[in-house]
Enzyme design. Structure first.
Site: not given
Lengths: 332, 332
Positions: A20, A22, A166, A196, A308
């Site tokens: 990808r 560039k 999607h 848990c 920050f």
């Protein structure tokens, strides 16, 4: 070949996705594939995606990679990680790298270009959630993979590059840092309490009833006590379970119904808000543990990650979750 | 009063800044203060900010909160944390919270509204870096604070809400998660190797010379081996030091010169790119450690944080740091 690299101080992994790549002049402030126009995810355009790895067709099946599907899963045409090859782990001085082996798939949630997950009835969402489960189960067979991260980017601001509804999954050869931290945090709680931590959270939330958004027999949606963003929500099974993949169809339908209501409440508060969701389930081949509890995290894109947050790992949230829950409860 | 809350699973803290609270209808996709028009940071408007806590005036001093300053530090008018009060630590069932006590200050970097840090000569940047040091040293005296995070948001996409060149600092009553992780990671390396991991990184980078962007006698700028974003850079002192606050004026000027060149190289690659930087130095009253090494991290805003990043803590970066370094080296 993409590459996985580990930061030697933090142990944080990143993916260098050279495919990808560039040149500096190609970078804009936000990179987006153009929306509108031709849609590779629409029925009739099946030949513009890689061949499907899963599809649900309801009657009148015309065979794979043909229209007629309800939900369709295809490999990502521009994958962050690639499926072929070995891991090739190696050092480079004090640094660690390995080949960017993995799977990157797109779950097309509906044949209708304009139908969002929020608008879909639970009976249709069911097939999306079923596809998550089946794909994880299939990828689990590949011993190179240790985790499958299921996620969704909705809206441009949340990172979506295609309009057609999607979600995605990425299978990884290493455990993501966030999952390692959740496993470690919940294990440490378990060692101290023998319970848990997520089960305890659910118990406390149901008692206090100030951060509960909605619930049904099997699932509960809460705004977490320490949310990163306004309207962050978690969807959890009420009964302890560390893995999403044990859900039967009955519970998947109940989850679909709960998830649908959650999204509709969010949308009623802030129409068409961009959001991300992620599924946190136990690592592949873990076999079920007492201390971890699978869940979805839904993170609306309403605040920006600035210096920050980058520097501290802290988040600043202008909306208390108790107030967010109140808005969400009253929304429908 | 803002509130600090701890996630019970991850130990991640967040700030609930109720003072910045909004109703759902007030949320837009990205929240921004409007730019342009009246500027509260410009000379002549000193009475529109809280009274200054530090300013450098070069000759012709007309007294505090009057024009004539080169760099001016004021409390943030809309602080994420507030200075008055006690910590009020308390539990709420299994959750932990405390009052949002801290300091939030704005460092106005130049009296000229249109002058960016990139455009400023090193002799002016010097006063910005000196202000960081003096403010940290002053806030260190407050025993409630454990860390001061210095950071900058440049450009709207990177979270800046005011155009006038400025950076910020937030003093915190707890150690930020990112600093805890860097301390832990570097300590673990030190225990194994008896060497500082950052010193080893600098040594290896100087030998390999493929990720070095530029350097002077005292400082080096590299693209890290595992960068989160394209053109991420770290600026480090070549000589081991765990705290920024020990820099004398001579070294502060050398840093200013190095930092200036770094920003100019970035700007030459991608003009006016939005970015964040953060200063990572050791916690307050730590007294100097062998395993940690202070540094700046500069993170350009060129990719978006989407579902995968939220869910995994992984980053996908389309540009290998070796190529970024090459572009940056050739930029000037």
């Amino acid at each position: 070949m993409p590459e996985l690299r580990r930061d030697p101080v933090l142990g944080r992994w990143i993916i260098i996705s050279k495919e990808r790549r560039k040149r500096p002049s190609d970078f804009t402030i936000e990179t987006h594939t153009s929306l509108g126009g031709f849609c590779p995810l629409c029925p009739g355009n099946e030949n513009t995606t890689p061949p499907e790895v899963l599809a649900y067709r309801l009657g009148g099946d015309r065979g794979p990679n043909k229209p007629g599907w309800q939900v369709r899963v295809v490999p990502n045409k521009y994958p962050a990680l690639v499926i072929e090859g070995d891991l090739g782990k190696e050092g480079e001085g004090l640094y660690d790298r390995m080949n960017g082996i993995g799977a990157h798939e797109v779950i097309v949630e509906s044949p209708n270009h304009d139908e969002s997950l929020t608008q879909m009835p639970p009976e249709k969402i069911f097939f999306v959630f079923k596809a998550f489960k089946e794909r994880i189960a299939d990828l689990e067979k590949d011993p190179r993979f240790r985790y499958v991260m299921v996620f969704k980017n909705y809206g441009r601001a949340a990172g979506a590059s295609l309009e057609h509804s999607h979600s995605q999954l990425i299978a990884l050869p290493i455990l993501p840092r966030m999952i390692v931290s959740e496993l470690a945090g919940s294990l440490s709680y378990f060692q101290y309490k023998e319970r848990c931590v997520f089960c305890d959270i659910i118990r406390q939330e149901m008692q206090q009833d100030v951060r509960v958004v909605c619930q049904n027999e099997h699932f509960i949606t809460i705004t977490p006590f320490a949310p990163r963003t306004p309207f962050e929500m978690w969807v959890l099974p009420k009964q302890h379970s560390s893995t999403y993949c044990k859900l039967d169809d009955f519970h998947l339908l109940s989850l679909s119904s709960q998830f649908s209501e959650t999204l509709r409440r969010l949308n009623a508060c802030i129409p068409n808000v961009p959001y991300n969701f992620v599924l946190h389930t136990e690592p592949l081949r873990f076999g079920g543990v007492e201390h971890f509890h699978w869940h979805f995290e839904i993170v609306p894109k309403l605040t920006s990650i600035a210096g920050f947050e980058w520097g501290s790992g802290f988040y600043i949230n202008p909306l208390p979750p108790e107030e967010a829950a109140e808005y969400l409860r009253e929304a429908l």
